[in-house]
Design a protein around this motif. Structure first.
Motif, PDB file in Angstrom:
ATOM      1  N   LEU A   1      12.677 103.970 -41.805  1.00 47.20           N
ATOM      2  CA  LEU A   1      12.472 105.342 -41.342  1.00 47.20           C
ATOM      3  C   LEU A   1      13.681 105.819 -40.549  1.00 47.20           C
ATOM      4  O   LEU A   1      14.269 105.068 -39.766  1.00 47.20           O
ATOM      5  N   ASP A   2      14.041 107.079 -40.733  1.00 50.00           N
ATOM      6  CA  ASP A   2      15.156 107.662 -39.992  1.00 50.00           C
ATOM      7  C   ASP A   2      14.862 107.640 -38.496  1.00 50.00           C
ATOM      8  O   ASP A   2      13.779 108.047 -38.054  1.00 50.00           O
ATOM      9  N   GLY A   3      15.811 107.160 -37.730  1.00 54.39           N
ATOM     10  CA  GLY A   3      15.671 107.130 -36.283  1.00 54.39           C
ATOM     11  C   GLY A   3      15.089 105.852 -35.730  1.00 54.39           C
ATOM     12  O   GLY A   3      15.174 105.602 -34.526  1.00 54.39           O
ATOM     13  N   VAL A   4      14.488 105.019 -36.574  1.00 54.48           N
ATOM     14  CA  VAL A   4      13.938 103.742 -36.119  1.00 54.48           C
ATOM     15  C   VAL A   4      15.055 102.711 -36.100  1.00 54.48           C
ATOM     16  O   VAL A   4      15.753 102.511 -37.096  1.00 54.48           O
ATOM     17  N   THR A   5      15.227 102.048 -34.959  1.00 56.33           N
ATOM     18  CA  THR A   5      16.330 101.094 -34.813  1.00 56.33           C
ATOM     19  C   THR A   5      15.883  99.639 -34.816  1.00 56.33           C
ATOM     20  O   THR A   5      16.711  98.742 -34.918  1.00 56.33           O
ATOM     21  N   GLY A   6      14.598  99.376 -34.701  1.00 56.42           N
ATOM     22  CA  GLY A   6      14.161  97.983 -34.722  1.00 56.42           C
ATOM     23  C   GLY A   6      12.666  97.833 -34.500  1.00 56.42           C
ATOM     24  O   GLY A   6      11.993  98.757 -34.036  1.00 56.42           O
ATOM     25  N   VAL A   7      12.166  96.655 -34.850  1.00 55.35           N
ATOM     26  CA  VAL A   7      10.760  96.307 -34.641  1.00 55.35           C
ATOM     27  C   VAL A   7      10.728  94.943 -33.968  1.00 55.35           C
ATOM     28  O   VAL A   7      11.428  94.020 -34.387  1.00 55.35           O
ATOM     29  N   HIS A   8       9.931  94.814 -32.908  1.00 52.74           N
ATOM     30  CA  HIS A   8       9.820  93.525 -32.231  1.00 52.74           C
ATOM     31  C   HIS A   8       8.406  93.368 -31.674  1.00 52.74           C
ATOM     32  O   HIS A   8       7.596  94.294 -31.733  1.00 52.74           O
ATOM     33  N   ASP A   9       8.138  92.179 -31.163  1.00 49.74           N
ATOM     34  CA  ASP A   9       6.822  91.843 -30.610  1.00 49.74           C
ATOM     35  C   ASP A   9       5.702  92.289 -31.553  1.00 49.74           C
ATOM     36  O   ASP A   9       4.792  93.023 -31.168  1.00 49.74           O
ATOM     37  N   ILE A  10       5.777  91.830 -32.786  1.00 52.33           N
ATOM     38  CA  ILE A  10       4.791  92.230 -33.790  1.00 52.33           C
ATOM     39  C   ILE A  10       3.749  91.126 -33.951  1.00 52.33           C
ATOM     40  O   ILE A  10       4.080  89.940 -33.995  1.00 52.33           O
ATOM     41  N   HIS A  11       2.505  91.526 -33.979  1.00 46.47           N
ATOM     42  CA  HIS A  11       1.385  90.593 -34.141  1.00 46.47           C
ATOM     43  C   HIS A  11       0.457  91.142 -35.224  1.00 46.47           C
ATOM     44  O   HIS A  11       0.189  92.343 -35.271  1.00 46.47           O
ATOM     45  N   ALA A  12      -0.049  90.260 -36.061  1.00 42.64           N
ATOM     46  CA  ALA A  12      -1.018  90.660 -37.085  1.00 42.64           C
ATOM     47  C   ALA A  12      -2.087  89.582 -37.186  1.00 42.64           C
ATOM     48  O   ALA A  12      -1.784  88.388 -37.141  1.00 42.64           O
TER      49      ALA A  12
ATOM     50  N   THR B   1     -12.960  89.521 -42.886  1.00 44.93           N
ATOM     51  CA  THR B   1     -12.419  89.636 -44.232  1.00 44.93           C
ATOM     52  C   THR B   1     -12.218  91.101 -44.607  1.00 44.93           C
ATOM     53  O   THR B   1     -13.139  91.911 -44.513  1.00 44.93           O
ATOM     54  N   GLY B   2     -10.991  91.457 -44.997  1.00 41.86           N
ATOM     55  CA  GLY B   2     -10.702  92.816 -45.421  1.00 41.86           C
ATOM     56  C   GLY B   2     -10.455  93.801 -44.296  1.00 41.86           C
ATOM     57  O   GLY B   2     -10.293  94.996 -44.547  1.00 41.86           O
ATOM     58  N   TYR B   3     -10.435  93.339 -43.052  1.00 41.36           N
ATOM     59  CA  TYR B   3     -10.183  94.232 -41.920  1.00 41.36           C
ATOM     60  C   TYR B   3      -9.156  93.570 -41.009  1.00 41.36           C
ATOM     61  O   TYR B   3      -9.495  92.726 -40.184  1.00 41.36           O
ATOM     62  N   ASP B   4      -7.884  93.965 -41.191  1.00 41.30           N
ATOM     63  CA  ASP B   4      -6.777  93.375 -40.448  1.00 41.30           C
ATOM     64  C   ASP B   4      -6.330  94.298 -39.321  1.00 41.30           C
ATOM     65  O   ASP B   4      -6.554  95.512 -39.356  1.00 41.30           O
ATOM     66  N   ALA B   5      -5.690  93.704 -38.324  1.00 46.48           N
ATOM     67  CA  ALA B   5      -5.184  94.461 -37.178  1.00 46.48           C
ATOM     68  C   ALA B   5      -3.705  94.150 -36.981  1.00 46.48           C
ATOM     69  O   ALA B   5      -3.229  93.061 -37.323  1.00 46.48           O
TER      70      ALA B   5
ATOM     71  N   GLU C   1       0.291 101.416 -47.053  1.00 47.33           N
ATOM     72  CA  GLU C   1       1.112 100.571 -47.919  1.00 47.33           C
ATOM     73  C   GLU C   1       0.803  99.085 -47.762  1.00 47.33           C
ATOM     74  O   GLU C   1       0.942  98.317 -48.716  1.00 47.33           O
ATOM     75  N   PHE C   2       0.383  98.671 -46.559  1.00 46.14           N
ATOM     76  CA  PHE C   2       0.146  97.245 -46.318  1.00 46.14           C
ATOM     77  C   PHE C   2      -1.318  96.920 -46.040  1.00 46.14           C
ATOM     78  O   PHE C   2      -1.659  95.763 -45.809  1.00 46.14           O
ATOM     79  N   GLY C   3      -2.182  97.921 -46.058  1.00 44.00           N
ATOM     80  CA  GLY C   3      -3.617  97.677 -45.974  1.00 44.00           C
ATOM     81  C   GLY C   3      -4.137  97.226 -44.628  1.00 44.00           C
ATOM     82  O   GLY C   3      -5.186  96.578 -44.557  1.00 44.00           O
ATOM     83  N   VAL C   4      -3.440  97.551 -43.539  1.00 41.86           N
ATOM     84  CA  VAL C   4      -3.896  97.161 -42.201  1.00 41.86           C
ATOM     85  C   VAL C   4      -4.883  98.205 -41.692  1.00 41.86           C
ATOM     86  O   VAL C   4      -4.579  99.400 -41.654  1.00 41.86           O
ATOM     87  N   GLY C   5      -6.056  97.760 -41.271  1.00 46.31           N
ATOM     88  CA  GLY C   5      -7.103  98.693 -40.883  1.00 46.31           C
ATOM     89  C   GLY C   5      -6.992  99.222 -39.469  1.00 46.31           C
ATOM     90  O   GLY C   5      -7.419 100.337 -39.182  1.00 46.31           O
ATOM     91  N   HIS C   6      -6.446  98.428 -38.550  1.00 50.97           N
ATOM     92  CA  HIS C   6      -6.355  98.835 -37.143  1.00 50.97           C
ATOM     93  C   HIS C   6      -4.905  98.659 -36.693  1.00 50.97           C
ATOM     94  O   HIS C   6      -4.401  97.538 -36.630  1.00 50.97           O
TER      95      HIS C   6
END
Length: 242
Positions: A155-166, A171-175, A204-209
């Protein structure tokens, strides 16, 4: 509120009980097989064959019904494995009955019983591993976090992603939670970028929360779980949660 995610984990606990009950079934199979190694037991091959054939058709029908939904729920998968265990047991009974009737080989009954017990244990370990993975909040197996990070950084303007948790709630409900750094232009009006970040994760990645914290720097981030990504400039925080 004591259960902020509701009672979704009830399904996971039920799946764990299903897996443990399969262990109990396997133990009973092993116990009964050990008894039948006694040559003094009189085995009725005809009765064995008849019961085995009847059970085989019933369990085949049940397995066909559950198979279509087994991949959608760990609880249904547990029920499906129970039926498969019964189905394998019926196959073993039929095979042993044929051998007893045709060859008088009574030892076939306990031998097939042990084989079925081992197969039941193997299937239950697979189910239990999935349950433990969810309870330990492991990353969902279908979710590629590195690919997700790369997609967010496009995405334009986004410089990085960190501290990511999944993790999976059930079943079928990811955060997902993540800190995203952006340049000064984005920070002046962050809402459109936050909305687009949520859409990428959810659609695009099916994450519910999805919970995303937008920052202009990761230098003052107090979290320990960082993924190496480009850093921004100075700390400024804005949170958005769906």
């Amino acid at each position: 509120m004591e259960q902020t995610f509701g009672f979704h984990r009830t399904e996971i606990l039920a799946a764990m009980l299903n897996a443990l009950s399969l262990w109990f079934i396997a133990a009973l199979i092993f116990f009964e097989a050990s008894r039948r190694f006694d040559d003094t037991l009189d085995i009725d091959g005809g009765l064995m064959l008849g019961v085995g054939v009847a059970g085989l058709f019933v369990n085949m029908a049940a397995a066909w019904v559950l198979h279509r939904s087994a991949g959608e729920s760990l609880n249904v998968e547990g029920a499906f494995l129970h039926v498969i265990a019964d189905l394998l047991g019926s196959v073993a009974v039929v095979a042993a009955g044929v051998l007893v009737l045709s060859l008088g080989w009574d030892i076939a009954d306990p031998i097939f019983g042990i084989i079925i017990g081992v197969l039941v244990l193997a299937s239950s370990f697979r189910l239990l591993w999935k349950v433990v993975h969810v309870l330990m909040e492991g990353t969902p197996s279908h979710l590629d976090l590195h690919q997700l990070c790369q997609r967010l950084e496009e995405l334009d303007g986004v410089t990085g992603v960190h501290d990511i948790h999944a993790w999976s709630i059930t079943t079928g409900y990811d955060a997902l939670s993540a800190h995203v750094t952006a340049d000064a232009t984005v920070m002046q009006d962050p809402n459109p970028v936050l909305q687009r970040l949520r859409e990428i994760a959810s659609i695009e990645f099916g994450v519910g929360h999805v919970t995303i914290q937008l920052e202009d720097s990761m230098e003052n981030c107090g979290e320990d779980h960082h993924i190496e990504h480009p850093k921004g400039l100075t700390p400024n925080h804005r949170s958005d949660e769906s």
